[in-house]
Design an enzyme around this catalytic site. Structure first.
Site, PDB file in Angstrom:
ATOM      1  N   ASP A  79       0.835  -1.198   0.000  1.00  0.00           N
ATOM      2  CA  ASP A  79       0.000   0.000   0.000  1.00  0.00           C
ATOM      3  C   ASP A  79       0.877   1.259   0.000  1.00  0.00           C
ATOM      4  OD1 ASP A  79      -2.774   1.020   0.234  1.00  0.00           O
ATOM      5  OD2 ASP A  79      -2.044   1.869   2.109  1.00  0.00           O
ATOM      6  N   GLU A 136       0.766  -0.495  -5.093  1.00  0.00           N
ATOM      7  CA  GLU A 136      -0.316   0.499  -5.087  1.00  0.00           C
ATOM      8  C   GLU A 136       0.327   1.849  -5.374  1.00  0.00           C
ATOM      9  OE1 GLU A 136      -2.017   3.604  -4.274  1.00  0.00           O
ATOM     10  OE2 GLU A 136      -1.898   3.063  -2.153  1.00  0.00           O
ATOM     11  N   ASP A 142     -11.094   2.315  -0.315  1.00  0.00           N
ATOM     12  CA  ASP A 142     -11.271   3.716   0.079  1.00  0.00           C
ATOM     13  C   ASP A 142     -12.279   4.460  -0.805  1.00  0.00           C
ATOM     14  OD1 ASP A 142      -9.469   3.682   2.191  1.00  0.00           O
ATOM     15  OD2 ASP A 142      -7.769   4.217   0.936  1.00  0.00           O
TER      16      ASP A 142
END
Length: 494
Positions: A292, A339, A392
């Site tokens: 991430d 990501e 998200d």
């Protein structure tokens, strides 16, 4: 990765009788669903022990598993619990939302019953488990100390020596809290035993696991407490700079995450040993590791710790290739997904290409800007992973319902419909038909749910990470639709 597809489903979102998803019957049934639907991958959110706010991206450890996910029916089967001991416990009244307060109040009490019944019987296995997991003692001591000090963060513990992880204090409390430490070791043993069994079942079904590791760790963690030299802290182990992202079109104040930043010089001097251990820990859980906020490896945003928001920060250079070289040596035969969303940084693209890491495309980001938008399917290259949206983002149905026509004009043209429900179907077809090697959709989008079912709204507290699928909600119709798409577009996991 070969041409394939999968589903994003948080472990917490599975149905169960105990208020939150677990590694029990419904997890195995979801593996069966993926196999029947021609899907290759199950992508999880981080599996760590959650803290205040219940975010899986804010865990007490980068290595430990969340006790909430231990299945209680399996403990009954193993003779560690009795059915009668679970009767009358309130795990929450809403099957579509996790009540974390209820779970916290009751879960550890039940697990302690299992510990009292099983610790002596499993002593040999537990001793072997302790020897095989170097992170375990610090974690178990940390959680024991938190209980001892009323669940306060280590920065608020009243005794300076243990707050600063002095060896004498560690030895003292390791003896004083011996039973509590053994309890937390026992919990982790149960977690990994159940996880290994689930993963073995998935392998037999041809389903692989994608796991998400956050770039940063929270201050309130065993990682920072036990190894403060690897973080930007002062002499009292208080952060001097913290993580976040600068203001953008969505947040005028930026995002102040508050995580302590790595001391990259100290990590380099240690040969990036902490990261090697972290990757090796992730390898025990997953077949593919998604890092991430990958941009933070190349270039990270640093905010003075006393700032009220993220407007006053600046960018600094990260370790870049030095760290990815270490990761590549540690990763073995596993794979990485980067990501790479957010601010476009040329150095990130260069590092991705050099390491052959696939980056991410998100179809909810595709319909703004011009026709060269990298999230539009006609601009993809093979080595990428395409998502409808991430954890998200809004759900796809929520996105199309709640955004005005003037904003969706290009989406109407691109997807060749103005029917909101059909637009979701067309997004699936656009992704599955693209050249991207891997396609991942959240289970909420398979179910065509509105924004009430979204997993997280960044910079908010109180409503996130709670959504759950209801029993029977995923059915044969969804299997048929997903398998059809996978077959038509050459992604079927046969």
């Amino acid at each position: 990765m070969n041409r394939s597809s999968g589903v994003l489903m948080a472990m917490s979102s599975l149905p169960s009788n105990y208020g939150i998803g677990t590694m029990g019957k419904c997890a195995y049934k979801f593996v069966d669903f993926l196999k029947a639907a021609g899907q290759k991958y199950w992508q999880f959110l981080p599996l760590g022990t959650t803290s205040y706010g219940d975010s899986p991206y804010q865990s007490f450890s980068s290595f430990a598993g969340n006790p909430y996910y231990i299945d209680l029916d399996l403990l009954i089967k193993d003779g560690l619990l009795k059915r009668s001991e679970l009767e009358g416990i309130d795990w929450g009244s809403d099957p579509e939302h996790v009540d974390y307060g209820r779970i916290f109040e009751n879960r550890y009490r039940v697990l302690r019953l299992a510990y009292e019944r099983g610790a002596e019987k499993l002593s040999a296995e537990l001793e072997s488990f302790r020897r095989e997991n170097g992170w375990l003692e610090n974690y178990a001591l940390y959680m024991s100390l938190k209980s001892h000090f009323g669940m306060l963060s280590w920065t608020e513990w009243p005794e300076e020596d243990i707050r600063l992880h002095k060896p004498e204090a560690v030895a003292k409390y390791s003896e004083l809290l011996r039973d509590e430490i053994a309890f937390h070791v026992f919990i982790q043993y149960l977690f990994f035993k159940q996880w290994d069994a689930l993963r073995s079942y998935a392998r037999e079904a041809g389903v692989s696991f994608i796991g998400d590791i956050p770039i940063y760790v929270p201050l309130d963690s065993a990682d920072v407490w036990s190894e403060p030299r690897f973080f930007q802290l002062d002499k009292d182990n208080v952060p001097t700079e913290v993580a976040g992202v600068p203001p953008d079109d969505f947040t005028e104040d930026g995002q102040l995450w508050g995580n302590p930043l790595y001391d990259w010089d100290a990590m380099k001097a240690d040969g990036y040993g902490w990261w090697i251990r972290r990757i090796e820990g992730a390898k025990k859980l997953y077949d593919v590791i998604r890092i991430d906020h990958f941009i933070g490896i190349v270039k990270y945003y640093t905010i003075p710790a006393d700032m009220p928001d993220a407007r006053q920060g600046e960018y600094c250079m990260g370790p870049g290739k030095k760290l990815t070289d270490v990761i590549n040596r540690a990763i073995g035969d596993k794979k990485i997904i980067a990501e790479d969303l957010g601010v476009l940084v040329p150095e990130v693209n260069e590092l991705l290409e050099e390491n052959n890491y696939p980056g991410m495309k998100v179809l909810e980001f595709a319909f703004g800007g011009d026709r060269k938008n990298p999230h539009l399917p006609h601009n993809y290259t093979q080595n990428c992973v395409v998502y409808g949206g991430t954890h998200d983002n809004e759900t796809l149905m929520g996105y199309f319902i709640e955004h005005p026509d003037w904003e969706l004009g290009y989406a109407y043209d691109y997807l060749d419909t103005r029917d909101k429900e059909r637009m979701v179907d067309q997004v699936f077809r656009a992704a599955y038909g693209s050249v991207a090697n891997l396609v991942i959709f959240a289970v909420q989008d398979i179910l065509k749910l509105g924004n009430w079912a979204r997993m997280n709204t960044p910079s908010t507290l109180g409503t996130n990470w709670k959504w759950r699928v209801k029993k029977g909600e995923l059915n044969d119709s969804h299997i048929k639709d997903m398998r059809y798409l996978a077959s038509v577009f050459g992604r079927e996991n046969s």
